[in-house]
Design a protein around this motif. Structure first.
Motif, PDB file in Angstrom:
ATOM      1  N   ALA A   1      -2.935  11.555  -8.734  1.00 49.13           N
ATOM      2  CA  ALA A   1      -3.171  10.111  -8.790  1.00 49.13           C
ATOM      3  C   ALA A   1      -2.094   9.383  -8.008  1.00 49.13           C
ATOM      4  CB  ALA A   1      -3.157   9.629 -10.242  1.00 49.13           C
ATOM      5  N   GLN A   2      -2.439   8.190  -7.553  1.00 45.95           N
ATOM      6  CA  GLN A   2      -1.449   7.305  -6.938  1.00 45.95           C
ATOM      7  C   GLN A   2      -1.876   5.870  -7.191  1.00 45.95           C
ATOM      8  OE1 GLN A   2      -1.576   5.284  -3.907  1.00 45.95           O
ATOM      9  NE2 GLN A   2      -3.675   5.718  -3.311  1.00 45.95           N
ATOM     10  N   THR A   3      -0.883   5.008  -7.443  1.00 44.98           N
ATOM     11  CA  THR A   3      -1.149   3.595  -7.706  1.00 44.98           C
ATOM     12  C   THR A   3      -0.095   2.737  -7.033  1.00 44.98           C
ATOM     13  OG1 THR A   3       0.209   3.556  -9.715  1.00 44.98           O
ATOM     14  CG2 THR A   3      -2.123   4.095  -9.991  1.00 44.98           C
ATOM     15  N   VAL A   4      -0.439   1.494  -6.797  1.00 48.95           N
ATOM     16  CA  VAL A   4       0.529   0.477  -6.379  1.00 48.95           C
ATOM     17  C   VAL A   4       0.073  -0.825  -7.031  1.00 48.95           C
ATOM     18  CG1 VAL A   4      -0.643  -0.038  -4.189  1.00 48.95           C
ATOM     19  CG2 VAL A   4       1.778  -0.591  -4.447  1.00 48.95           C
ATOM     20  N   GLN A   5       1.020  -1.523  -7.687  1.00 47.37           N
ATOM     21  CA  GLN A   5       0.632  -2.740  -8.395  1.00 47.37           C
ATOM     22  C   GLN A   5       1.768  -3.759  -8.424  1.00 47.37           C
ATOM     23  OE1 GLN A   5      -0.424  -1.548 -12.356  1.00 47.37           O
ATOM     24  NE2 GLN A   5       1.595  -0.759 -12.826  1.00 47.37           N
TER      25      GLN A   5
ATOM     26  N   TYR B   1       0.837  -1.189   0.000  1.00 51.56           N
ATOM     27  CA  TYR B   1       0.000   0.000   0.000  1.00 51.56           C
ATOM     28  C   TYR B   1       0.877   1.246   0.000  1.00 51.56           C
ATOM     29  CZ  TYR B   1       0.997   0.249   5.002  1.00 51.56           C
ATOM     30  OH  TYR B   1       1.636   0.326   6.216  1.00 51.56           O
ATOM     31  N   ASN B   2       0.279   2.357  -0.415  1.00 49.10           N
ATOM     32  CA  ASN B   2       0.937   3.665  -0.398  1.00 49.10           C
ATOM     33  C   ASN B   2       0.354   4.517   0.712  1.00 49.10           C
ATOM     34  OD1 ASN B   2       2.482   3.257  -2.717  1.00 49.10           O
ATOM     35  ND2 ASN B   2       0.909   4.078  -4.068  1.00 49.10           N
ATOM     36  N   SER B   3       1.184   5.363   1.272  1.00 46.47           N
ATOM     37  CA  SER B   3       0.746   6.475   2.107  1.00 46.47           C
ATOM     38  C   SER B   3       1.254   7.726   1.402  1.00 46.47           C
ATOM     39  CB  SER B   3       1.352   6.400   3.509  1.00 46.47           C
ATOM     40  OG  SER B   3       0.939   5.231   4.164  1.00 46.47           O
ATOM     41  N   VAL B   4       0.373   8.673   1.147  1.00 44.85           N
ATOM     42  CA  VAL B   4       0.770   9.903   0.466  1.00 44.85           C
ATOM     43  C   VAL B   4       0.388  11.105   1.324  1.00 44.85           C
ATOM     44  CG1 VAL B   4       0.614   8.952  -1.858  1.00 44.85           C
ATOM     45  CG2 VAL B   4      -1.381  10.019  -0.841  1.00 44.85           C
TER      46      VAL B   4
ATOM     47  N   ASN C   1       5.045  17.140  -9.689  1.00 44.18           N
ATOM     48  CA  ASN C   1       6.032  16.196  -9.165  1.00 44.18           C
ATOM     49  C   ASN C   1       5.526  14.772  -9.340  1.00 44.18           C
ATOM     50  OD1 ASN C   1       7.316  18.493  -8.336  1.00 44.18           O
ATOM     51  ND2 ASN C   1       7.056  18.138  -6.147  1.00 44.18           N
ATOM     52  N   THR C   2       6.424  13.876  -9.719  1.00 43.07           N
ATOM     53  CA  THR C   2       6.121  12.452  -9.859  1.00 43.07           C
ATOM     54  C   THR C   2       7.156  11.655  -9.090  1.00 43.07           C
ATOM     55  OG1 THR C   2       5.181  12.774 -12.060  1.00 43.07           O
ATOM     56  CG2 THR C   2       5.865  10.535 -11.482  1.00 43.07           C
ATOM     57  N   TYR C   3       6.696  10.705  -8.275  1.00 36.26           N
ATOM     58  CA  TYR C   3       7.583   9.808  -7.541  1.00 36.26           C
ATOM     59  C   TYR C   3       7.222   8.374  -7.908  1.00 36.26           C
ATOM     60  CZ  TYR C   3       8.287  13.831  -4.439  1.00 36.26           C
ATOM     61  OH  TYR C   3       8.556  15.074  -3.932  1.00 36.26           O
ATOM     62  N   ILE C   4       8.253   7.531  -8.058  1.00 39.54           N
ATOM     63  CA  ILE C   4       8.060   6.107  -8.331  1.00 39.54           C
ATOM     64  C   ILE C   4       8.911   5.320  -7.348  1.00 39.54           C
ATOM     65  CG2 ILE C   4       8.318   4.243 -10.019  1.00 39.54           C
ATOM     66  CD1 ILE C   4       8.104   6.455 -12.214  1.00 39.54           C
TER      67      ILE C   4
ATOM     68  N   ALA D   1       5.071   1.511  -7.362  1.00 40.32           N
ATOM     69  CA  ALA D   1       4.119   2.497  -6.858  1.00 40.32           C
ATOM     70  C   ALA D   1       4.446   3.854  -7.454  1.00 40.32           C
ATOM     71  CB  ALA D   1       4.184   2.561  -5.345  1.00 40.32           C
ATOM     72  N   THR D   2       3.408   4.614  -7.773  1.00 44.66           N
ATOM     73  CA  THR D   2       3.578   5.923  -8.381  1.00 44.66           C
ATOM     74  C   THR D   2       2.626   6.917  -7.734  1.00 44.66           C
ATOM     75  OG1 THR D   2       4.098   4.881 -10.494  1.00 44.66           O
ATOM     76  CG2 THR D   2       3.511   7.207 -10.562  1.00 44.66           C
ATOM     77  N   ALA D   3       3.072   8.154  -7.586  1.00 43.89           N
ATOM     78  CA  ALA D   3       2.196   9.247  -7.147  1.00 43.89           C
ATOM     79  C   ALA D   3       2.559  10.498  -7.941  1.00 43.89           C
ATOM     80  CB  ALA D   3       2.341   9.503  -5.653  1.00 43.89           C
ATOM     81  N   ASP D   4       1.528  11.275  -8.289  1.00 39.95           N
ATOM     82  CA  ASP D   4       1.691  12.520  -9.045  1.00 39.95           C
ATOM     83  C   ASP D   4       0.961  13.648  -8.323  1.00 39.95           C
ATOM     84  OD1 ASP D   4       2.950  11.657 -11.662  1.00 39.95           O
ATOM     85  OD2 ASP D   4       1.203  10.332 -11.591  1.00 39.95           O
ATOM     86  N   TRP D   5       1.632  14.799  -8.212  1.00 42.68           N
ATOM     87  CA  TRP D   5       1.022  15.980  -7.605  1.00 42.68           C
ATOM     88  C   TRP D   5       1.181  17.173  -8.534  1.00 42.68           C
ATOM     89  CZ3 TRP D   5       4.357  12.705  -5.119  1.00 42.68           C
ATOM     90  CH2 TRP D   5       3.891  12.044  -3.985  1.00 42.68           C
ATOM     91  N   ARG D   6       0.313  18.158  -8.357  1.00 46.45           N
ATOM     92  CA  ARG D   6       0.438  19.432  -9.063  1.00 46.45           C
ATOM     93  C   ARG D   6       0.278  20.551  -8.038  1.00 46.45           C
ATOM     94  NH1 ARG D   6      -4.761  21.106  -9.080  1.00 46.45           N
ATOM     95  NH2 ARG D   6      -6.285  19.455  -9.204  1.00 46.45           N
ATOM     96  N   TYR D   7       0.800  21.705  -8.393  1.00 45.81           N
ATOM     97  CA  TYR D   7       0.737  22.854  -7.498  1.00 45.81           C
ATOM     98  C   TYR D   7      -0.028  23.998  -8.144  1.00 45.81           C
ATOM     99  CZ  TYR D   7       2.084  26.824  -4.651  1.00 45.81           C
ATOM    100  OH  TYR D   7       2.047  27.932  -3.845  1.00 45.81           O
ATOM    101  N   ASP D   8      -1.025  24.497  -7.454  1.00 45.53           N
ATOM    102  CA  ASP D   8      -1.747  25.718  -7.806  1.00 45.53           C
ATOM    103  C   ASP D   8      -1.957  26.458  -6.496  1.00 45.53           C
ATOM    104  OD1 ASP D   8      -2.300  25.331 -10.660  1.00 45.53           O
ATOM    105  OD2 ASP D   8      -3.528  23.658  -9.975  1.00 45.53           O
TER     106      ASP D   8
END
Length: 160
Positions: free
Chosen positions: A79-83, A54-57, A119-122, A98-105
Motif C-alpha cells: 500500500a501507499q498513501t499521501v494525505q 504525490y508519491n513515486s514508489v 518495510n515501511t517508510y513514512i 506519505a506512507t508506503a509498505d512492502w513485503r518480500y516473498d
C-alpha cells in the motif's frame, strides 16, 4: 476553508516544490524499495494558495531470476498513501504525510505466505507560505539482512 488567522495578502505569487527521497539497498547494490514524496505549493508570501502532493514508489522484483511463477516474486508494494494532515489552502502552512509498505516473498525467503521481510517508510513535509519547508522521514524494517542500508534526503526547487 480552514480556520486560519487573517493575514495580509501580498500580490506576488510564487510556486515551490520539495521532495523527500527514501530508499534502501541490499548487499548486492540493488534498490529494494523506494518512496519519493513530492509536494508543490503556491503562495502569496503569507498564505498557501494551492498545494498538491504525490508519491513515486519503486521496488525490486525477482522476475528476472528463474522462478516457477513471477506474480509475487521479490518485493511487492502492499500500500501507499499521501494525505494532507494539517493546514492547507488559506493557511500559512500545510503538512502532508506519505506512507508506503512492502513485503518480500522470493528466492531468499522460500516460505510463501510467511512474510519475514516487511518495510515501511513514512515521509512528512511541512511547507510554508514564505517558501520554506521542513522535512522528516522514518524507515522501518521488520527484519534485515547483512549489507542492507538506507539512503534518505530532501531536496528543494522553486519557480517564479
Amino acid at each position: 476553508m480552514p480556520n486560519c488567522p487573517d493575514a495580509l495578502i501580498p500580490s506576488t505569487i510564487h510556486t515551490y516544490m520539495a521532495t523527500v527521497y527514501q530508499r534502501s539497498w541490499d548487499c548486492c547494490g540493488k534498490i529494494m524499495n523506494s518512496l519519493y514524496t513530492t509536494i508543490t505549493w503556491t503562495s502569496n508570501g503569507s498564505r498557501v494558495l494551492n498545494v498538491s502532493a504525490y508519491n513515486s514508489v519503486d521496488y525490486h522484483s525477482e522476475c528476472t531470476v528463474v522462478q516457477v511463477t513471477c506474480s509475487d516474486a521479490g518485493w511487492s508494494l502492499d500500500a501507499q498513501t499521501v494525505q494532507l494532515t494539517s493546514g492547507g489552502v488559506g493557511c500559512s502552512s500545510a503538512t502532508i504525510s506519505a506512507t508506503a509498505d512492502w513485503r518480500y516473498d522470493g528466492v531468499f525467503w522460500p516460505f510463501a505466505g510467511l512474510t519475514a521481510y516487511h518495510n515501511t517508510y513514512i515521509n512528512t513535509i511541512t511547507v510554508n507560505a514564505d517558501g520554506t519547508y521542513q522535512a522528516s522521514w522514518y524507515g522501518h524494517w521488520d527484519n534485515s539482512f547483512f549489507g542492507w542500508r538506507f539512503q534518505q534526503w530532501a531536496a528543494y526547487g522553486s519557480g517564479g
